[in-house]
Structure formats: structure tokens, C-alpha cells
Design a protein around this motif. Structure first.
Motif, mmCIF file in Angstrom:
data_model
loop_
_atom_site.group_PDB
_atom_site.id
_atom_site.type_symbol
_atom_site.label_atom_id
_atom_site.label_comp_id
_atom_site.label_asym_id
_atom_site.label_seq_id
_atom_site.Cartn_x
_atom_site.Cartn_y
_atom_site.Cartn_z
ATOM 1 N N LEU A 163 0.741 -1.198 0.076
ATOM 2 C CA LEU A 163 -0.044 -0.046 0.139
ATOM 3 C C LEU A 163 0.860 1.372 -0.056
ATOM 4 O O LEU A 163 1.533 1.373 0.704
ATOM 5 C CB LEU A 163 -0.830 0.144 1.462
ATOM 6 N N GLN A 164 0.679 2.101 -0.750
ATOM 7 C CA GLN A 164 1.242 3.401 -1.005
ATOM 8 C C GLN A 164 0.572 4.175 -0.235
ATOM 9 O O GLN A 164 1.120 5.222 0.739
ATOM 10 C CB GLN A 164 1.739 3.760 -2.411
ATOM 11 N N GLU A 165 -0.549 4.853 -0.784
ATOM 12 C CA GLU A 165 -1.484 5.977 -0.225
ATOM 13 C C GLU A 165 -2.987 5.621 -0.542
ATOM 14 O O GLU A 165 -3.285 4.953 -1.478
ATOM 15 C CB GLU A 165 -1.246 7.276 -0.837
ATOM 16 N N LEU A 166 -3.738 5.882 0.503
ATOM 17 C CA LEU A 166 -5.277 5.558 0.249
ATOM 18 C C LEU A 166 -5.787 6.433 -0.680
ATOM 19 O O LEU A 166 -5.662 7.530 -0.730
ATOM 20 C CB LEU A 166 -5.828 5.527 1.640
ATOM 21 N N PRO A 167 -6.589 5.718 -1.705
ATOM 22 C CA PRO A 167 -7.440 6.649 -2.734
ATOM 23 C C PRO A 167 -8.583 7.326 -1.943
ATOM 24 O O PRO A 167 -9.282 6.525 -1.128
ATOM 25 C CB PRO A 167 -7.794 5.649 -3.697
ATOM 26 N N LYS A 168 -8.712 8.566 -2.054
ATOM 27 C CA LYS A 168 -9.586 9.181 -1.367
ATOM 28 C C LYS A 168 -11.078 8.702 -1.413
ATOM 29 O O LYS A 168 -11.804 8.773 -0.471
ATOM 30 C CB LYS A 168 -9.523 10.825 -1.780
ATOM 31 N N LYS A 169 -11.605 8.333 -2.559
ATOM 32 C CA LYS A 169 -12.643 7.820 -2.690
ATOM 33 C C LYS A 169 -13.090 6.369 -1.832
ATOM 34 O O LYS A 169 -13.879 6.348 -1.263
ATOM 35 C CB LYS A 169 -13.236 7.493 -4.000
ATOM 36 N N GLU A 170 -11.700 5.741 -1.893
ATOM 37 C CA GLU A 170 -11.992 4.286 -0.976
ATOM 38 C C GLU A 170 -12.003 4.561 0.503
ATOM 39 O O GLU A 170 -12.715 4.118 1.158
ATOM 40 C CB GLU A 170 -10.830 3.364 -1.575
ATOM 41 N N LEU A 171 -10.984 5.870 0.600
ATOM 42 C CA LEU A 171 -10.950 6.078 2.094
ATOM 43 C C LEU A 171 -12.208 6.508 2.701
ATOM 44 O O LEU A 171 -12.767 5.948 3.736
ATOM 45 C CB LEU A 171 -10.149 7.124 2.081
ATOM 46 N N LEU A 172 -13.124 7.276 1.839
ATOM 47 C CA LEU A 172 -14.331 7.850 2.381
ATOM 48 C C LEU A 172 -15.398 6.508 2.655
ATOM 49 O O LEU A 172 -16.023 6.277 3.631
ATOM 50 C CB LEU A 172 -14.820 8.894 1.470
ATOM 51 N N LEU A 173 -15.335 5.683 1.583
ATOM 52 C CA LEU A 173 -16.213 4.546 1.714
ATOM 53 C C LEU A 173 -15.796 3.466 3.118
ATOM 54 O O LEU A 173 -16.639 2.983 3.601
ATOM 55 C CB LEU A 173 -16.204 3.552 0.431
ATOM 56 N N THR A 174 -14.411 3.453 3.101
ATOM 57 C CA THR A 174 -13.951 2.693 4.389
ATOM 58 C C THR A 174 -14.439 3.013 5.608
ATOM 59 O O THR A 174 -14.836 2.430 6.422
ATOM 60 C CB THR A 174 -12.368 2.703 4.111
ATOM 61 N N VAL A 175 -14.430 4.453 5.756
ATOM 62 C CA VAL A 175 -14.868 5.135 7.009
ATOM 63 C C VAL A 175 -16.208 4.854 7.260
ATOM 64 O O VAL A 175 -16.691 4.571 8.306
ATOM 65 C CB VAL A 175 -14.182 6.423 6.918
ATOM 66 N N LYS A 176 -17.093 5.162 6.139
ATOM 67 C CA LYS A 176 -18.509 4.696 6.474
ATOM 68 C C LYS A 176 -18.671 3.600 6.990
ATOM 69 O O LYS A 176 -19.523 3.059 7.754
ATOM 70 C CB LYS A 176 -19.389 5.460 5.003
ATOM 71 N N ARG A 177 -18.262 2.576 6.215
ATOM 72 C CA ARG A 177 -18.381 1.106 6.631
ATOM 73 C C ARG A 177 -17.878 0.813 8.039
ATOM 74 O O ARG A 177 -18.677 0.304 8.920
ATOM 75 C CB ARG A 177 -17.640 0.099 5.733
ATOM 76 N N ALA A 178 -16.821 1.426 8.407
ATOM 77 C CA ALA A 178 -16.172 1.012 9.894
ATOM 78 C C ALA A 178 -17.086 1.716 10.754
ATOM 79 O O ALA A 178 -17.460 1.118 11.720
ATOM 80 C CB ALA A 178 -14.790 1.705 9.806
ATOM 81 N N VAL A 179 -17.590 3.011 10.625
ATOM 82 C CA VAL A 179 -18.407 3.746 11.482
ATOM 83 C C VAL A 179 -19.853 3.018 11.679
ATOM 84 O O VAL A 179 -20.346 2.940 12.668
ATOM 85 C CB VAL A 179 -18.389 5.247 11.213
ATOM 86 N N ALA A 180 -20.471 2.376 10.482
ATOM 87 C CA ALA A 180 -21.710 1.965 10.547
ATOM 88 C C ALA A 180 -21.490 0.713 11.476
ATOM 89 O O ALA A 180 -22.330 0.146 12.204
ATOM 90 C CB ALA A 180 -22.123 1.358 9.046
ATOM 91 N N VAL A 181 -20.425 -0.130 11.349
ATOM 92 C CA VAL A 181 -20.336 -1.321 12.085
ATOM 93 C C VAL A 181 -20.047 -0.900 13.726
ATOM 94 O O VAL A 181 -20.755 -1.401 14.630
ATOM 95 C CB VAL A 181 -19.051 -2.387 11.644
ATOM 96 N N PHE A 182 -19.626 0.200 13.822
ATOM 97 C CA PHE A 182 -19.248 0.624 15.327
ATOM 98 C C PHE A 182 -20.360 1.093 15.616
ATOM 99 O O PHE A 182 -21.032 0.688 16.921
ATOM 100 C CB PHE A 182 -18.233 1.775 15.274
#
Length: 201
Positions: free
Chosen positions: A175-194
Motif C-alpha cells: 500500500l502506498q497511499e489511500l485513494p480518497k474515494k476508497e478512504l471515504l467508503l472505508t470510513v463509512k463502513r467502519a463507523v456503521a459497524v461501530f
């Protein structure tokens, strides 16, 4: 004298930043940095006892303001705690998976058993993060925004969820750097589970 000392320290950090950026950590030497800044080795070592500590100081200086800004997003006064957690998650992942901080984390992993660099990084990074997140979650629980639970454990779960999709790529250096679009989706999924685990019914 104090001003002169801080000025000299900042000059060393600036020179080290330039050398590390041009040559990378492994290929850089304290001699290279001395040559760039124009100071003797004894002077350089009086400020930074090793290349590892100097590298950490460079990275810490570069990210500290952003670190503080991220944790200011932990606002229990917001009506929408989900949004607050998402703002925090985006900031945290952007910081943790920036090339600079990834380099520090890998350096710490490789050096932790040979020096006290790991302890210093833990105290200035993860330990401070954990304390801030724990305090935020405790306040949110007290205000009825989250269900009652162990706030420290809940905070660790939140951070684990936020990093879950990227941590192995970081560990194995794919992994070099997170793509911004994927980062946003990752966060939404993580917070939804939390929120499914800790949100109020």
C-alpha cells in the motif's frame, strides 16, 4: 541562548527533511545532514543522538499540527455523532496512511526492539490517540449518544475497524497511499459497524 538553540534545532530538522526526501532513510547519513546544514557532528549529535531519533523528530514536526486538528473533530456537541466519527475517521486514516507516517510506522516496527524509539513513538502517537478517543467516547456515553460500555475498549474497536481494510497492505508494504474515494467508503463502513455495536437502540 534559548532562541539560538531552537533556531539551530529547526535548521537541523530542515536539512534532515531535505536529505531524507532526496535519499530516503536507509541511504541517508548523519554526515550527509551535517554537510547540508553546515554543523559539526558533535553539534548534530547533541541535538539528536541517532539518525532514527532525528528521522522521528522530522516526521513528528511535520504531522503534529495535523494530529491536533484531527482530534479536534472529536466533538460530542455535534447532534450527529455518526458524522463526528466519520470526520474523525477520515482525518485519522489520511494521517496514518500518508507516505510520511507510513515510513515512521515501519521504521518504528524495525527499530522498536533495538532502541527506545518504539516507546517514544507509542507515547507521542498511539497512547495520545487512545486517551483522546477514550475521553470522547466516555463523554458520548455520558450524554446518551452511545450505549454504556468500556470506553477504552470501544475506542480500540473503532480504530481497529477504521484500519481493518488497509492494515495488511501496510504491513506487507503493498500500500502506498489511500485513494480518497476508497478512504471515504472505508470510513463509512467502519463507523456503521461501530454504531451497530455501540449506538443507542
Amino acid at each position: 541562548m534559548r532562541t539560538k538553540t531552537e533556531t539551530r534545532r529547526q535548521a537541523i530538522l530542515q536539512a534532515a527533511t531535505e536529505v531524507f526526501q532526496q535519499s530516503g532513510f536507509e541511504r541517508s547519513s548523519m554526515s550527509d545532514i551535517c554537510e547540508r546544514v553546515g554543523y559539526s557532528k558533535p553539534t548534530l549529535y547533541s541535538y539528536f543522538p541517532s539518525k532514527e531519533e532525528l528521522f522521528f523528530a522530522v516526521m513528528f514536526e511535520a504531522t503534529e499540527i495535523e494530529f491536533q486538528t484531527i482530534f479536534e473533530t472529536l466533538d460530542t456537541g455535534m447532534d450527529d455523532i455518526t458524522k463526528s466519527l466519520e470526520n474523525f475517521g477520515v482525518g485519522l486514516l489520511t494521517l496514518l496512511y500518508s507516505p510520511q507516517v507510513q515510513a515512521v510506522r515501519r521504521l518504528v516496527s524495525s527499530e522498536a526492539g533495538r532502541s527506545d524509539l518504539g516507546k517514544k513513538c507509542f507515547e507521542l502517537g498511539p497512547a495520545r490517540s487512545e486517551a483522546a478517543i477514550t475521553a470522547f467516547i466516555q463523554a458520548a456515553m455520558d450524554q446518551g449518544q452511545l450505549r454504556k460500555a468500556n470506553p477504552r475498549v470501544a475506542g480500540l474497536h473503532l480504530k481497529g475497524l477504521l484500519e481493518a481494510e488497509w492494515i495488511e497492505g501496510f504491513i506487507f508494504q503493498t500500500l502506498q497511499e489511500l485513494p480518497k474515494k476508497e478512504l471515504l467508503l472505508t470510513v463509512k463502513r467502519a463507523v456503521a459497524v461501530f454504531m451497530a455495536a455501540y449506538g443507542k437502540d
